[in-house]
Design a protein around this motif. Structure first.
Motif, PDB file in Angstrom:
ATOM      1  N   HIS A  76       0.813  -1.221   0.000  1.00  0.00           N
ATOM      2  CA  HIS A  76       0.000   0.000   0.000  1.00  0.00           C
ATOM      3  C   HIS A  76       0.845   1.268   0.000  1.00  0.00           C
ATOM      4  N   PHE A  77       2.156   1.130   0.055  1.00  0.00           N
ATOM      5  CA  PHE A  77       3.035   2.297   0.048  1.00  0.00           C
ATOM      6  C   PHE A  77       3.567   2.618  -1.341  1.00  0.00           C
ATOM      7  N   ARG A  78       3.164   1.862  -2.333  1.00  0.00           N
ATOM      8  CA  ARG A  78       3.550   2.192  -3.710  1.00  0.00           C
ATOM      9  C   ARG A  78       2.743   3.405  -4.153  1.00  0.00           C
ATOM     10  N   PHE A  79       3.401   4.324  -4.839  1.00  0.00           N
ATOM     11  CA  PHE A  79       2.752   5.578  -5.247  1.00  0.00           C
ATOM     12  C   PHE A  79       1.444   5.332  -5.994  1.00  0.00           C
ATOM     13  N   LEU A  80       1.477   4.470  -6.987  1.00  0.00           N
ATOM     14  CA  LEU A  80       0.258   4.229  -7.769  1.00  0.00           C
ATOM     15  C   LEU A  80      -0.845   3.592  -6.933  1.00  0.00           C
ATOM     16  N   ASP A  81      -0.466   2.828  -5.923  1.00  0.00           N
ATOM     17  CA  ASP A  81      -1.471   2.186  -5.078  1.00  0.00           C
ATOM     18  C   ASP A  81      -2.263   3.220  -4.281  1.00  0.00           C
ATOM     19  N   TYR A  82      -1.560   4.166  -3.641  1.00  0.00           N
ATOM     20  CA  TYR A  82      -2.323   5.160  -2.874  1.00  0.00           C
ATOM     21  C   TYR A  82      -2.819   6.304  -3.745  1.00  0.00           C
ATOM     22  N   ALA A  83      -2.172   6.573  -4.873  1.00  0.00           N
ATOM     23  CA  ALA A  83      -2.643   7.652  -5.760  1.00  0.00           C
ATOM     24  C   ALA A  83      -3.995   7.317  -6.370  1.00  0.00           C
ATOM     25  N   LYS A  84      -4.227   6.041  -6.701  1.00  0.00           N
ATOM     26  CA  LYS A  84      -5.504   5.682  -7.330  1.00  0.00           C
ATOM     27  C   LYS A  84      -6.677   5.826  -6.374  1.00  0.00           C
ATOM     28  N   LEU A  85      -6.411   5.916  -5.079  1.00  0.00           N
ATOM     29  CA  LEU A  85      -7.461   6.179  -4.096  1.00  0.00           C
ATOM     30  C   LEU A  85      -7.479   7.650  -3.675  1.00  0.00           C
ATOM     31  N   THR A  86      -6.301   8.253  -3.601  1.00  0.00           N
ATOM     32  CA  THR A  86      -6.201   9.644  -3.154  1.00  0.00           C
ATOM     33  C   THR A  86      -6.807  10.612  -4.156  1.00  0.00           C
ATOM     34  N   VAL A  87      -6.477  10.477  -5.423  1.00  0.00           N
ATOM     35  CA  VAL A  87      -6.951  11.435  -6.424  1.00  0.00           C
ATOM     36  C   VAL A  87      -8.480  11.459  -6.509  1.00  0.00           C
ATOM     37  N   PRO A  88      -9.152  10.314  -6.681  1.00  0.00           N
ATOM     38  CA  PRO A  88     -10.613  10.387  -6.721  1.00  0.00           C
ATOM     39  C   PRO A  88     -11.225  10.834  -5.396  1.00  0.00           C
ATOM     40  N   GLY A  89     -10.630  10.437  -4.283  1.00  0.00           N
ATOM     41  CA  GLY A  89     -11.161  10.834  -2.980  1.00  0.00           C
ATOM     42  C   GLY A  89     -11.099  12.332  -2.768  1.00  0.00           C
ATOM     43  N   VAL A  90      -9.967  12.935  -3.099  1.00  0.00           N
ATOM     44  CA  VAL A  90      -9.825  14.384  -2.937  1.00  0.00           C
ATOM     45  C   VAL A  90     -10.676  15.115  -3.978  1.00  0.00           C
ATOM     46  N   ALA A  91     -10.793  14.567  -5.175  1.00  0.00           N
ATOM     47  CA  ALA A  91     -11.671  15.184  -6.185  1.00  0.00           C
ATOM     48  C   ALA A  91     -13.125  15.179  -5.700  1.00  0.00           C
ATOM     49  N   LEU A  92     -13.568  14.084  -5.099  1.00  0.00           N
ATOM     50  CA  LEU A  92     -14.928  14.028  -4.550  1.00  0.00           C
ATOM     51  C   LEU A  92     -15.094  15.007  -3.389  1.00  0.00           C
ATOM     52  N   ALA A  93     -14.081  15.125  -2.552  1.00  0.00           N
ATOM     53  CA  ALA A  93     -14.142  16.098  -1.457  1.00  0.00           C
ATOM     54  C   ALA A  93     -14.258  17.513  -2.013  1.00  0.00           C
ATOM     55  N   SER A  94     -13.564  17.775  -3.109  1.00  0.00           N
ATOM     56  CA  SER A  94     -13.646  19.092  -3.743  1.00  0.00           C
ATOM     57  C   SER A  94     -15.056  19.367  -4.247  1.00  0.00           C
ATOM     58  N   LEU A  95     -15.659  18.380  -4.870  1.00  0.00           N
ATOM     59  CA  LEU A  95     -17.043  18.542  -5.333  1.00  0.00           C
ATOM     60  C   LEU A  95     -18.001  18.691  -4.156  1.00  0.00           C
ATOM     61  N   ALA A  96     -17.699  18.005  -3.064  1.00  0.00           N
ATOM     62  CA  ALA A  96     -18.530  18.142  -1.861  1.00  0.00           C
ATOM     63  C   ALA A  96     -18.459  19.566  -1.323  1.00  0.00           C
ATOM     64  N   TRP A  97     -17.286  20.201  -1.416  1.00  0.00           N
ATOM     65  CA  TRP A  97     -17.159  21.595  -0.989  1.00  0.00           C
ATOM     66  C   TRP A  97     -18.100  22.488  -1.804  1.00  0.00           C
ATOM     67  N   LEU A  98     -18.153  22.256  -3.096  1.00  0.00           N
ATOM     68  CA  LEU A  98     -19.083  23.039  -3.932  1.00  0.00           C
ATOM     69  C   LEU A  98     -20.523  22.799  -3.507  1.00  0.00           C
ATOM     70  N   ALA A  99     -20.874  21.562  -3.251  1.00  0.00           N
ATOM     71  CA  ALA A  99     -22.255  21.243  -2.855  1.00  0.00           C
ATOM     72  C   ALA A  99     -22.598  21.895  -1.519  1.00  0.00           C
TER      73      ALA A  99
END
Length: 172
Positions: A76-99
């Motif tokens: 779980h410490f490989r960049f691609l492993d946590y990036a594939k969860l981090t990017v969509p999660g933070v993008a959803l949080a950003s959309l939640a801020w707009l909502a």
């Protein structure tokens, strides 16, 4: 003479439901456009939140594996492993801020509580893999990564793309 009840009296004396009380606490109301951050500031904030979160996770993995050398190479410490969860999660949080900015004039308060709830909920997979036998030191590093995501994302969104206080007047 007995007191007669009318629907108007019943509504006036009815106790608010928990949902109504929460709505009052956070100032929830019907959607009102114009309080949302400007599109340019929002995009900058979202990019800063995503890149900052990825950088924070990378730094935590580097520090964590230096402190706990046995965790080096953990899947779980490989960049691609946590990036594939981090990017969509933070993008959803950003959309939640707009909502949230659409539904309340006190968006920072509600978004702060939502950040806490989502962050605590996000620890469930960490606890699950600990239960399933993952090394405790590795799970500790993952927990710190989750906390860092909230610590980077919340201020990036609310400070770089703040909610407008008053809706803009329509242009004539």
């Amino acid at each position: 003479m007995p007191h007669s009840s009318s629907p108007a009296n019943d509504q006036a004396t009815a106790r608010p439901t928990p949902v109504q009380r929460a709505g009052g606490r956070f100032g929830l109301e019907r959607p009102r456009r114009g309080r949302q951050p400007g599109p340019g500031r929002f995009l900058v904030a979202a990019v800063v939140a995503i890149l900052g979160s990825l950088a924070a996770c990378a730094a935590i993995v580097a520090a964590g594996t230096a402190i706990f050398p046995a965790t080096a190479g953990y899947e779980h410490f490989r960049f691609l492993d946590y990036a594939k969860l981090t990017v969509p999660g933070v993008a959803l949080a950003s959309l939640a801020w707009l909502a949230v900015t659409l539904y309340t004039p006190r968006a920072r308060l509600l978004f702060g509580w939502l950040t806490v709830v989502v962050t605590v909920g996000g620890l469930a997979p960490d606890l699950w893999i600990l239960y399933r036998g993952a090394p405790p030191a590795a799970v500790l590093i993952l927990v710190v990564m989750h906390l860092a995501l909230a610590a980077v994302t919340y201020p990036a969104l609310v400070l770089i793309a703040p909610q407008r206080l008053e809706p803009r007047a329509p242009r004539s």
